[in-house]
Design a protein around this motif. Sequence first.
Motif, short mmCIF file in Angstrom:
data_model
loop_
_atom_site.label_atom_id
_atom_site.label_comp_id
_atom_site.label_asym_id
_atom_site.label_seq_id
_atom_site.Cartn_x
_atom_site.Cartn_y
_atom_site.Cartn_z
N THR A 1 0.79 -1.23 0.00
CA THR A 1 0.00 0.00 0.00
C THR A 1 0.82 1.28 0.00
O THR A 1 0.26 2.35 -0.17
N ARG A 2 2.12 1.22 0.21
CA ARG A 2 2.93 2.42 0.31
C ARG A 2 3.93 2.48 -0.85
O ARG A 2 4.97 1.84 -0.83
N TRP A 3 3.61 3.28 -1.88
CA TRP A 3 4.49 3.40 -3.04
C TRP A 3 5.84 3.98 -2.65
O TRP A 3 6.87 3.63 -3.23
N ASP A 4 5.88 4.86 -1.66
CA ASP A 4 7.13 5.50 -1.28
C ASP A 4 8.08 4.53 -0.56
O ASP A 4 9.26 4.84 -0.38
N GLU A 5 7.61 3.35 -0.18
CA GLU A 5 8.47 2.38 0.49
C GLU A 5 9.01 1.30 -0.44
O GLU A 5 9.75 0.43 -0.02
N LEU A 6 8.64 1.38 -1.73
CA LEU A 6 9.16 0.41 -2.69
C LEU A 6 10.61 0.72 -3.00
O LEU A 6 11.00 1.89 -3.13
N PRO A 7 11.47 -0.30 -3.12
CA PRO A 7 12.86 -0.04 -3.44
C PRO A 7 13.01 0.48 -4.86
O PRO A 7 12.22 0.15 -5.74
N GLU A 8 14.01 1.32 -5.07
CA GLU A 8 14.29 1.86 -6.40
C GLU A 8 15.51 1.17 -6.97
O GLU A 8 16.47 0.91 -6.27
N VAL A 9 15.45 0.90 -8.28
CA VAL A 9 16.57 0.25 -8.96
C VAL A 9 17.18 1.27 -9.92
O VAL A 9 16.49 1.84 -10.75
#
Length: 47
Positions: free
Chosen positions: A37-45
């Motif tokens: 539910t939290r897009w800001d907590e997804l890791p970035e590649v």
Amino acid sequence: MDQINQKFGRGTLFLGAEGIKKKWKMRQQYKSPAYTTRWDELPEVAA
């Protein structure tokens, strides 16, 4: 199958296609409590 695993513990019953030995385990400490539910907590590649 779900009811038995809930009653006796996760992994009590499983499909034969899964194999007996697990080669990997998910590391729970890296999972966000709101991982769906939290897009800001997804890791970035980085590319």
